[in-house]
Enzyme design. Structure first.
Site, mmCIF file in Angstrom:
data_model
loop_
_atom_site.group_PDB
_atom_site.id
_atom_site.type_symbol
_atom_site.label_atom_id
_atom_site.label_comp_id
_atom_site.label_asym_id
_atom_site.label_seq_id
_atom_site.Cartn_x
_atom_site.Cartn_y
_atom_site.Cartn_z
ATOM 1 N N ARG A 181 11.190 -65.281 -45.942
ATOM 2 C CA ARG A 181 12.448 -65.367 -45.180
ATOM 3 C C ARG A 181 12.273 -64.614 -43.833
ATOM 4 O O ARG A 181 12.408 -65.184 -42.812
ATOM 5 C CB ARG A 181 13.467 -64.365 -45.752
ATOM 6 C CG ARG A 181 14.544 -65.249 -46.523
ATOM 7 C CD ARG A 181 15.619 -64.544 -47.313
ATOM 8 N NE ARG A 181 15.008 -63.411 -48.180
ATOM 9 C CZ ARG A 181 15.238 -63.548 -49.443
ATOM 10 N NH1 ARG A 181 15.840 -64.636 -50.077
ATOM 11 N NH2 ARG A 181 14.640 -62.434 -50.380
ATOM 12 N N ILE A 182 11.524 -63.520 -43.842
ATOM 13 C CA ILE A 182 11.181 -62.864 -42.710
ATOM 14 C C ILE A 182 10.076 -63.459 -41.828
ATOM 15 O O ILE A 182 10.467 -63.535 -40.660
ATOM 16 C CB ILE A 182 10.768 -61.089 -42.774
ATOM 17 C CG1 ILE A 182 12.121 -60.558 -43.660
ATOM 18 C CG2 ILE A 182 10.248 -60.581 -41.652
ATOM 19 C CD1 ILE A 182 11.822 -59.460 -44.081
ATOM 20 N N GLU A 200 3.152 -43.197 -45.552
ATOM 21 C CA GLU A 200 4.320 -42.784 -44.728
ATOM 22 C C GLU A 200 5.178 -41.846 -45.495
ATOM 23 O O GLU A 200 5.153 -42.054 -46.670
ATOM 24 C CB GLU A 200 5.087 -43.788 -44.131
ATOM 25 C CG GLU A 200 5.925 -44.723 -45.152
ATOM 26 C CD GLU A 200 6.554 -45.897 -44.554
ATOM 27 O OE1 GLU A 200 5.762 -46.653 -43.711
ATOM 28 O OE2 GLU A 200 7.785 -45.968 -44.883
ATOM 29 N N SER A 211 5.981 -54.696 -42.569
ATOM 30 C CA SER A 211 6.134 -55.108 -43.948
ATOM 31 C C SER A 211 5.803 -53.570 -44.795
ATOM 32 O O SER A 211 6.932 -52.863 -44.957
ATOM 33 C CB SER A 211 5.104 -56.211 -44.270
ATOM 34 O OG SER A 211 5.068 -56.120 -45.810
ATOM 35 N N ARG A 212 4.588 -53.412 -45.023
ATOM 36 C CA ARG A 212 4.068 -52.111 -45.671
ATOM 37 C C ARG A 212 2.980 -51.738 -45.320
ATOM 38 O O ARG A 212 1.880 -52.703 -45.094
ATOM 39 C CB ARG A 212 4.369 -52.331 -47.647
ATOM 40 C CG ARG A 212 5.500 -52.439 -48.020
ATOM 41 C CD ARG A 212 6.322 -51.131 -47.928
ATOM 42 N NE ARG A 212 7.541 -51.045 -48.672
ATOM 43 C CZ ARG A 212 8.620 -51.248 -47.826
ATOM 44 N NH1 ARG A 212 8.920 -51.611 -46.602
ATOM 45 N NH2 ARG A 212 10.074 -51.672 -48.760
ATOM 46 N N GLY A 266 12.261 -51.086 -39.009
ATOM 47 C CA GLY A 266 12.588 -52.502 -38.729
ATOM 48 C C GLY A 266 14.013 -52.931 -39.138
ATOM 49 O O GLY A 266 14.453 -54.005 -38.550
ATOM 50 N N ARG A 315 1.161 -67.583 -50.215
ATOM 51 C CA ARG A 315 0.725 -68.189 -51.482
ATOM 52 C C ARG A 315 0.860 -69.589 -51.668
ATOM 53 O O ARG A 315 0.330 -70.270 -52.418
ATOM 54 C CB ARG A 315 1.581 -67.361 -52.609
ATOM 55 C CG ARG A 315 1.058 -66.048 -52.862
ATOM 56 C CD ARG A 315 1.890 -65.107 -53.891
ATOM 57 N NE ARG A 315 3.095 -65.237 -53.237
ATOM 58 C CZ ARG A 315 4.297 -64.761 -53.871
ATOM 59 N NH1 ARG A 315 4.056 -64.082 -55.189
ATOM 60 N NH2 ARG A 315 5.485 -64.705 -53.331
ATOM 61 N N HIS A 345 9.309 -46.807 -39.448
ATOM 62 C CA HIS A 345 9.860 -47.435 -40.394
ATOM 63 C C HIS A 345 11.312 -47.922 -40.019
ATOM 64 O O HIS A 345 12.353 -47.496 -40.740
ATOM 65 C CB HIS A 345 9.741 -46.850 -41.877
ATOM 66 C CG HIS A 345 10.075 -47.978 -42.850
ATOM 67 N ND1 HIS A 345 9.135 -47.778 -44.377
ATOM 68 C CD2 HIS A 345 10.635 -48.941 -42.935
ATOM 69 C CE1 HIS A 345 9.662 -48.807 -44.969
ATOM 70 N NE2 HIS A 345 10.625 -49.632 -44.247
HETATM 71 C C1 8YV Z 1 14.365 -50.435 -45.731
HETATM 72 C C2 8YV Z 1 12.440 -51.789 -46.153
HETATM 73 O O1 8YV Z 1 15.176 -49.986 -44.724
HETATM 74 O O2 8YV Z 1 14.166 -52.987 -47.333
HETATM 75 C C3 8YV Z 1 13.054 -52.881 -47.412
HETATM 76 O O3 8YV Z 1 11.975 -53.379 -48.099
HETATM 77 O O4 8YV Z 1 11.441 -51.854 -45.966
HETATM 78 C C4 8YV Z 1 13.276 -51.224 -45.076
HETATM 79 O O5 8YV Z 1 13.594 -51.976 -44.058
HETATM 80 C C5 8YV Z 1 14.136 -49.666 -46.930
HETATM 81 O O6 8YV Z 1 13.333 -50.083 -48.121
HETATM 82 C C6 8YV Z 1 15.240 -49.087 -47.783
HETATM 83 O O7 8YV Z 1 14.909 -48.777 -48.889
#
Ligand code: 8YV
Length: 329
Positions: A161-162, A273, A243-244, A293, A182, A291
């Site tokens: 989606r993103i 982080e 993302s991560r 986003g 994938r 973080h």
């Molecule tokens: C959230 C995020 O703010 O939803 C996610 O996966 O990375 C963030 O944008 C955070 O995880 C809330 O728990």
């Protein structure tokens, strides 16, 4: 849980007021008084009592926490989309359902990705620092030159989606869209996005001008951008990650940015982080965000609504809509 008794819901962090108010009406809710992330011991204490735990990305719900849970804990309704902070396998083994909040932070995260692409290529943060420093000597024909993004190739790693929402925005900025995923997208979506699929991530990396990380962090994507793969990128390439942090080998990335082997990076997430590699902080060609986003008030309320719906349907005896299914993490 007896029919008449409201479930005890423990929320680990401060949520928007309207969400907390509604949760207090519906459930026996224990809110976070100080908004501090819980320690592992506090999480263990919470799951010993809670019927439902509402954690966020800042809580590590590992096997030890899950195994310490009392038999009454039946649902972990996470506030967020990513679920890499939860040991889903351990939860399943204990018969605990895990839910998340997908879909409602797609557009906000895609906006932030686009903002970072522009910020890095056009040196927004550097320019801002220059003005604030009082050192700006005025306009110059060859000062603060960045790079045009129109006409450049964007490689999206993770076309869910993103990733697709990023592609739509990037097309409007004149970028050509490439992706590795994938699974290949349905041809209708590929056509709509005018997106080129690369089965080989290595080949895609070596041909892009900008890379955007939009895949979740799973065991399969940990350090997907390893040192070897980062070295496939061309030196003028920019990397953006909303993302991560774990998807990129942050130390290798930092070394390459410092040596000019990559043009720059826009990072909203970090491998450890809130700790950020101190060498990254010293670099000018990076834009570093905490973080944020998905940090819009609208998004946070939508996420809270999803948490409530997941809990409510679960306690009413139905399958909550956002169950995290086996094989997805
Ligand atoms: C959230 C995020 O703010 O939803 C996610 O996966 O990375 C963030 O944008 C955070 O995880 C809330 O728990």
């Amino acid at each position: 849980m007896p029919e008449h008794k409201k479930p005890l819901v423990v929320v680990t962090r401060k949520l928007p007021d309207v969400i907390e108010t509604r949760m207090m009406e519906l459930f026996d809710t224990r809110l976070s008084p100080d908004d501090d992330p819980m320690t592992q011991q506090q999480l263990i204490d919470a799951v010993r009592l809670a019927d439902v735990l509402v954690p966020t990305v800042t809580d590590r719900i590992d096997r030890a926490v899950i195994e310490a849970a009392g038999p009454q804990l039946k649902l972990i309704a996470s506030f967020g989309t990513g679920v890499d902070h939860i040991d889903n396998k351990a939860a399943r083994e204990r018969g605990i359902v895990v839910t998340n909040t997908p879909g409602v932070l797609t557009e906000d995260t895609a906006d932030m990705t686009m903002a970072l692409i522009l910020a890095v290529a056009r040196r927004l943060a550097e320019g801002e620092r220059l003005v604030r420093s009082g050192q700006w000597k005025g306009w110059g024909p060859t000062t603060m030159l960045g790079h045009r993004i129109w006409g450049k190739r964007l490689g999206i790693l993770g076309m869910g989606r993103i990733g697709q929402a990023v592609a739509r925005r990037a097309r409007a900025f004149g970028m050509s869209i490439h992706y590795h995923n994938r699974r290949r997208l349905h041809p209708d979506i590929e056509n709509e996005l005018e997106a080129t699929y690369w089965e080989s991530l290595d080949q895609m990396l070596s041909r892009m001008d900008v890379i955007s990380i939009n895949c979740p962090h799973t065991p399969a994507t940990y350090h997907l951008l390893s040192e070897r793969r980062l070295k496939l990128l061309r030196p003028h390439c920019y990397i953006v990650n909303t993302s991560r942090g774990e998807v990129i080998d942050e130390n290798a990335l930092t070394r390459m940015l410092a040596k000019g082997e990559l043009a720059g990076a826009g990072l909203d997430v970090f491998e450890h982080e809130p700790a950020v590699n101190p060498k990254l902080i010293k670099l000018d060609n990076v834009v570093l965000l905490p973080h944020m986003g998905s940090a819009t008030i609208e998004g946070r309320i939508d996420m809270g609504e999803k948490v409530i719906v997941n809990i409510k349907t679960f306690i009413d005896g139905h399958k909550p809509p956002d169950r995290v299914l086996e094989g997805l993490v």
